[in-house]
Design a protein around this motif. Structure first.
Motif, PDB file in Angstrom:
ATOM      1  N   TRP A  91       0.845  -1.193   0.000  1.00  0.00           N
ATOM      2  CA  TRP A  91       0.000   0.000   0.000  1.00  0.00           C
ATOM      3  C   TRP A  91       0.877   1.239   0.000  1.00  0.00           C
ATOM      4  N   GLN A  92       0.607   2.159  -0.913  1.00  0.00           N
ATOM      5  CA  GLN A  92       1.403   3.374  -1.020  1.00  0.00           C
ATOM      6  C   GLN A  92       0.486   4.589  -1.130  1.00  0.00           C
ATOM      7  N   GLN A  93       0.866   5.672  -0.439  1.00  0.00           N
ATOM      8  CA  GLN A  93       0.114   6.914  -0.544  1.00  0.00           C
ATOM      9  C   GLN A  93       0.804   7.841  -1.541  1.00  0.00           C
ATOM     10  N   HIS A  94       0.083   8.241  -2.574  1.00  0.00           N
ATOM     11  CA  HIS A  94       0.603   9.146  -3.595  1.00  0.00           C
ATOM     12  C   HIS A  94      -0.483  10.126  -4.005  1.00  0.00           C
ATOM     13  N   GLU A  95      -0.125  11.377  -4.195  1.00  0.00           N
ATOM     14  CA  GLU A  95      -0.929  12.290  -4.990  1.00  0.00           C
ATOM     15  C   GLU A  95      -0.387  12.144  -6.407  1.00  0.00           C
ATOM     16  N   LEU A  96      -1.085  11.417  -7.242  1.00  0.00           N
ATOM     17  CA  LEU A  96      -0.509  10.889  -8.477  1.00  0.00           C
ATOM     18  C   LEU A  96      -0.047  11.962  -9.445  1.00  0.00           C
ATOM     19  N   GLY A  97      -0.573  13.158  -9.349  1.00  0.00           N
ATOM     20  CA  GLY A  97      -0.073  14.231 -10.192  1.00  0.00           C
ATOM     21  C   GLY A  97       1.287  14.728  -9.767  1.00  0.00           C
ATOM     22  N   ALA A  98       1.687  14.389  -8.529  1.00  0.00           N
ATOM     23  CA  ALA A  98       2.969  14.857  -7.991  1.00  0.00           C
ATOM     24  C   ALA A  98       3.992  13.736  -7.858  1.00  0.00           C
ATOM     25  N   SER A  99       3.549  12.512  -7.615  1.00  0.00           N
ATOM     26  CA  SER A  99       4.466  11.376  -7.485  1.00  0.00           C
ATOM     27  C   SER A  99       3.773  10.125  -7.994  1.00  0.00           C
ATOM     28  N   PHE A 100       4.580   9.163  -8.422  1.00  0.00           N
ATOM     29  CA  PHE A 100       4.032   7.962  -9.047  1.00  0.00           C
ATOM     30  C   PHE A 100       4.857   6.766  -8.586  1.00  0.00           C
ATOM     31  N   PRO A 101       4.242   5.614  -8.358  1.00  0.00           N
ATOM     32  CA  PRO A 101       4.989   4.436  -7.910  1.00  0.00           C
ATOM     33  C   PRO A 101       6.056   4.017  -8.915  1.00  0.00           C
ATOM     34  N   HIS A 102       7.153   3.503  -8.400  1.00  0.00           N
ATOM     35  CA  HIS A 102       8.234   3.020  -9.257  1.00  0.00           C
ATOM     36  C   HIS A 102       7.953   1.590  -9.703  1.00  0.00           C
ATOM     37  N   GLY A 103       8.543   1.223 -10.819  1.00  0.00           N
ATOM     38  CA  GLY A 103       8.487  -0.161 -11.262  1.00  0.00           C
ATOM     39  C   GLY A 103       7.701  -0.350 -12.546  1.00  0.00           C
ATOM     40  N   GLU A 104       7.775  -1.577 -13.073  1.00  0.00           N
ATOM     41  CA  GLU A 104       7.007  -2.001 -14.235  1.00  0.00           C
ATOM     42  C   GLU A 104       6.023  -3.071 -13.800  1.00  0.00           C
ATOM     43  N   PHE A 105       4.858  -3.099 -14.455  1.00  0.00           N
ATOM     44  CA  PHE A 105       3.769  -3.961 -14.006  1.00  0.00           C
ATOM     45  C   PHE A 105       3.135  -4.665 -15.198  1.00  0.00           C
ATOM     46  N   ASP A 106       2.672  -5.893 -14.935  1.00  0.00           N
ATOM     47  CA  ASP A 106       1.992  -6.671 -15.972  1.00  0.00           C
ATOM     48  C   ASP A 106       0.545  -6.219 -16.152  1.00  0.00           C
ATOM     49  N   LEU A 107       0.015  -5.552 -15.162  1.00  0.00           N
ATOM     50  CA  LEU A 107      -1.318  -4.960 -15.228  1.00  0.00           C
ATOM     51  C   LEU A 107      -1.292  -3.628 -14.507  1.00  0.00           C
ATOM     52  N   VAL A 108      -1.774  -2.591 -15.168  1.00  0.00           N
ATOM     53  CA  VAL A 108      -2.020  -1.310 -14.502  1.00  0.00           C
ATOM     54  C   VAL A 108      -3.501  -1.009 -14.649  1.00  0.00           C
TER      55      VAL A 108
END
Length: 208
Positions: A91-108
Motif C-alpha cells: 500500500w502506497q500513498q501518492h498524490e498521483l499528479g505529484a508522485s508515481f509508484p516506481h516499477g514495471e507492471f503486468d497490469l495497470v
C-alpha cells in the motif's frame, strides 16, 4: 466540497463521512477483463478502501495499491489483513499528479480516476501507460457522465469517451494493441425508490 481544498484533505474528508464508502466488492469490469490474464505484478491506481487490490491478490497477483487518502488506505490495510492477503499488497500513498509508484507492471488498473478537485488525469494515465511492462495490460474504466438523478452537474468536469482516452495517452504508433474500447451502461440501481442509470467507458490496451 470546495475546489479550493487540497486533494488529500478533500478525499480524507470524503472517506471520513462514513465508516465504509464503497461496497467492498471489486469493480465488475476489472473482474471481467482481468480474470483471463496470467497473474503477475499489478498496479491499482486510486485503490480506495482496497476491494480491487484484495481481489487481485486473491487471484495470485502481487499488487502495488495507491491512493491519496490516508483514511482510505488505513481501511484497506485492515481489509487485506482480514482477507489474509496482506503479504501480497504494497500500500502506497501518492498524490498521483505529484508522485508515481516506481516499477514495471503486468497490469495497470485505473478504475474511475475522477475527482472534483484538481486532477491532471491525462498526465497520470500517460504515467500509467509508461509503467506497463512489455506484454502487459493497461485497463482504464471511467464514467461517461453524472448519474441520471444528478440535477446540478458540474459543467467544468469532462468525461472523455474511449477514443479520447486513447488519444490522450499519446502512445507510440504500433507499440500497443487495443483490446477493448467501448461505452456501456451500468446496472440500474434504486436510490430513494428512484431508478438510477449511469454510462461508463472501458479501455483495455496491451503493450506489444
Amino acid at each position: 466540497m470546495t475546489t479550493e481544498q487540497l486533494p488529500e484533505d478533500y478525499w480524507n474528508a470524503f472517506y471520513a463521512e462514513h465508516d465504509q464508502i464503497w461496497s467492498g466488492k471489486p469493480n465488475a469490469v476489472l473482474v471481467d477483463e482481468v480474470s483471463g490474464l496470467t497473474p503477475g505484478r499489478a498496479l491499482d491506481l486510486g485503490c480506495g478502501e482496497g476491494a480491487d487490490a484484495i481481489w487481485l491478490a486473491r487471484q495470485g497477483w502481487t499488487v502495488t495499491a495507491v491512493d491519496i487518502s490516508s483514511v482510505a488506505l488505513r481501511r484497506a490495510v485492515q481489509h487485506a489483513e482480514d482477507a489474509g492477503v496482506a503479504d501480497r499488497i504494497d500500500w502506497q500513498q501518492h498524490e498521483l499528479g505529484a508522485s508515481f509508484p516506481h516499477g514495471e507492471f503486468d497490469l495497470v488498473s485505473a478504475q474511475f480516476l475522477h475527482s472534483k478537485t484538481e486532477l491532471p488525469r491525462d498526465g497520470i494515465l500517460r504515467s500509467a501507460a509508461a509503467a506497463v511492462a512489455p506484454g502487459g495490460v493497461l485497463l482504464i474504466e471511467g464514467h461517461m457522465g453524472f448519474p441520471s438523478d444528478e440535477h446540478n452537474p458540474h459543467p467544468d468536469i469532462h468525461f472523455p469517451a474511449p477514443d479520447e482516452v486513447i488519444d490522450s495517452l499519446a502512445l507510440p504508433a504500433g507499440a500497443w494493441e487495443t483490446l477493448v474500447s467501448r461505452e456501456h451502461d451500468r446496472g440500474q440501481v434504486l436510490r430513494d425508490g428512484v431508478p438510477i442509470t449511469r454510462r461508463d467507458s472501458t479501455v483495455k490496451l496491451r503493450r506489444r
